[in-house]
Design an enzyme around this catalytic site. Structure first.
Site, short mmCIF file in Angstrom:
data_model
loop_
_atom_site.label_atom_id
_atom_site.label_comp_id
_atom_site.label_asym_id
_atom_site.label_seq_id
_atom_site.Cartn_x
_atom_site.Cartn_y
_atom_site.Cartn_z
N GLU A 239 -9.39 -9.15 -63.51
CA GLU A 239 -8.07 -8.52 -63.59
C GLU A 239 -7.64 -8.25 -65.03
O GLU A 239 -7.03 -7.23 -65.32
CB GLU A 239 -7.02 -9.39 -62.88
CG GLU A 239 -7.21 -9.38 -61.37
CD GLU A 239 -6.13 -10.18 -60.66
OE1 GLU A 239 -4.96 -9.79 -60.67
OE2 GLU A 239 -6.47 -11.24 -60.08
N HIS A 255 -29.47 -23.95 -55.08
CA HIS A 255 -30.24 -23.73 -53.86
C HIS A 255 -30.38 -22.25 -53.51
O HIS A 255 -30.91 -21.93 -52.45
CB HIS A 255 -29.57 -24.48 -52.70
CG HIS A 255 -29.56 -25.96 -52.91
ND1 HIS A 255 -30.57 -26.79 -52.50
CD2 HIS A 255 -28.66 -26.75 -53.55
CE1 HIS A 255 -30.29 -28.04 -52.85
NE2 HIS A 255 -29.12 -28.04 -53.50
N LYS A 347 -2.41 -1.30 -53.08
CA LYS A 347 -1.21 -1.77 -52.36
C LYS A 347 -0.32 -0.59 -52.00
O LYS A 347 0.23 -0.52 -50.91
CB LYS A 347 -0.42 -2.77 -53.23
CG LYS A 347 -1.12 -4.12 -53.40
CD LYS A 347 -0.27 -5.12 -54.16
CE LYS A 347 -0.99 -6.42 -54.36
NZ LYS A 347 -0.26 -7.45 -55.07
C1 F6R Z 1 -1.73 -9.64 -60.14
C2 F6R Z 1 -2.41 -10.74 -59.49
C3 F6R Z 1 -2.88 -10.54 -58.09
C4 F6R Z 1 -1.79 -10.95 -57.11
C5 F6R Z 1 -2.17 -10.60 -55.69
C6 F6R Z 1 -1.17 -11.07 -54.66
O1 F6R Z 1 -1.24 -10.09 -61.36
O2 F6R Z 1 -2.57 -11.77 -60.04
O3 F6R Z 1 -4.06 -11.28 -57.90
O4 F6R Z 1 -1.56 -12.33 -57.21
O5 F6R Z 1 -2.32 -9.21 -55.57
O6 F6R Z 1 0.12 -10.71 -55.02
P1 F6R Z 1 1.28 -11.80 -54.99
O7 F6R Z 1 0.80 -12.91 -55.84
O8 F6R Z 1 2.47 -11.11 -55.52
O9 F6R Z 1 1.41 -12.18 -53.54
#
Ligand code: F6R
Length: 353
Positions: A239, A255, A347
């Site tokens: 990320e 393994h 998203k």
């Molecule tokens: C973005 C990040 C992602 C979010 C994931 C879930 O900075 O770290 O891994 O954590 O997309 O989103 P949340 O944490 O808001 O439920």
């Protein structure tokens, strides 16, 4: 010094490469943890000790669950299971407690887990910074911990972990003691100074790690206790530095994955070994033999160590080091460590669809 080293020690270059200030959020991590320790869960009424705790979360929010599960494994007889997905697993039935953790409060999978918990009439607690989850908690009178908003979920580990641990303590599941929290906070304080941008490469383990990895892909392996942190390092590299990462744990990788390490493909990988000062002697031997066998075929090898006595201190110290290393690697690669445009687009498309 290499050009990369000069960039990492040049505060102006760092500011240009990290325009959203990921480094400032990491530098403030000790303060975040201290603030998080005091966050109370609203409307948390006494409830029966659960048979199992299911933490529903994704990405950076799920990582808080992994840390709680690792602490719990050493201390309490009630299993803590981290559920990354829609709905809930079948173990989340009678006498289960569901804790829904989503920093944004909008992750579809976590909202779906909450819906399932409601349908199954399971006790539910929410940890979030806002969004649909906070609105739901207020409207449905579900106990919730509201944490400060405004940072990236993966950088909010303190805000997510400590309230979660506190909820479990309130249910008589003592996953981490006050003394252990103090120890961890002290270690994170020290690391914040040691890994800060102002600390030059020669004296900064996170910068040196980023430079050692360079253009290669990081492949991070932990042991039985540090394995979950290896996964967290991988996701931080992905990320923040926008690079592929591999993660695994000993002894299991001995393994299977070990076979791939003696092929020419391994040249493009940088092996990072997460050693625990308290690891069992047989695990130490496995790390040594692994290095012997694949050290020459790997593009490079780095070894880092946990700090402290408790599981919390050891895992938090290692996680914090990985966060810094991934941000410095982003800078070296010329990518903004803060933004995650593809993740956001994913998203958005699901939401719009
Ligand atoms: C973005 C990040 C992602 C979010 C994931 C879930 O900075 O770290 O891994 O954590 O997309 O989103 P949340 O944490 O808001 O439920």
């Amino acid at each position: 010094m290499s050009d990369g080293g000069r960039v990492l020690d040049d505060m102006g270059a760092l500011a240009a490469a990290d325009p959203h200030g990921a480094r400032d959020v990491l530098a403030a991590f000790p303060a975040q943890c201290r603030a998080a320790v005091t966050i109370e869960t609203r409307a948390l009424a006494p409830m029966k000790r659960p048979r199992v705790v299911v933490v529903a979360g994704m990405g950076g929010s799920a990582a808080a669950g992994d840390l709680v599960a690792a602490c719990a494994a050493e201390r309490v007889e009630v299993p803590v299971i981290v559920h990354r997905g829609y709905g809930l697993p079948s173990v989340a039935w009678d006498d289960a407690l569901v804790v829904a953790v989503s920093y944004s409060g909008n992750s579809a999978e976590v909202l779906s887990a909450v819906e399932t918990a409601r349908t199954r009439r399971l006790p539910l607690v929410i940890v979030t910074a806002g969004g649909a989850l906070a609105a739901f908690a207020k409207q449905a009178s579900v106990p919730y911990a509201l944490v400060p908003e405004g940072i990236m979920p993966r950088m909010a580990l303190g805000y997510l972990f400590f309230p979660l641990a506190r909820v479990l303590r309130a249910l008589d599941l003592d996953v981490v003691s006050g003394e252990e929290i103090e120890e961890a906070l002290g270690i994170v304080d020290a690391l914040a100074l040691e890994l800060a941008p102002e600390r030059p490469v020669a004296d900064n383990e996170a910068k040196r790690l980023a430079l050692a990895i360079g253009a290669r892909w990081p492949a991070v392996y932990g042991g039985p206790v540090t394995g979950p942190v290896a996964y967290r390092w991988k996701t931080d590299f992905e990320e923040n530095a926008k690079t592929f990462g591999l993660a695994g744990a000993l002894p299991e990788m001995n393994h299977n994955t070990i076979e791939a390490w003696r092929t020419t493909l391994a040249r493009d990988l940088h092996l990072v070994l997460l050693r625990d000062d308290r690891e069992e002697p047989e695990i130490g031997r496995r790390f040594a033999v692994l290095q012997d066998l694949v050290g020459a075929t790997a593009g490079g090898v780095s070894e880092v160590r946990t700090r402290g006595r408790s599981v919390l201190a050891r895992l938090l110290s290692l996680t914090y080091l990985g966060q810094w290393a991934s941000v410095y690697l982003a800078v070296l690669r010329g990518v903004d460590p803060w933004v995650v445009p593809t993740l956001d687009e994913m998203k958005r498309r699901l939401h719009d669809g």
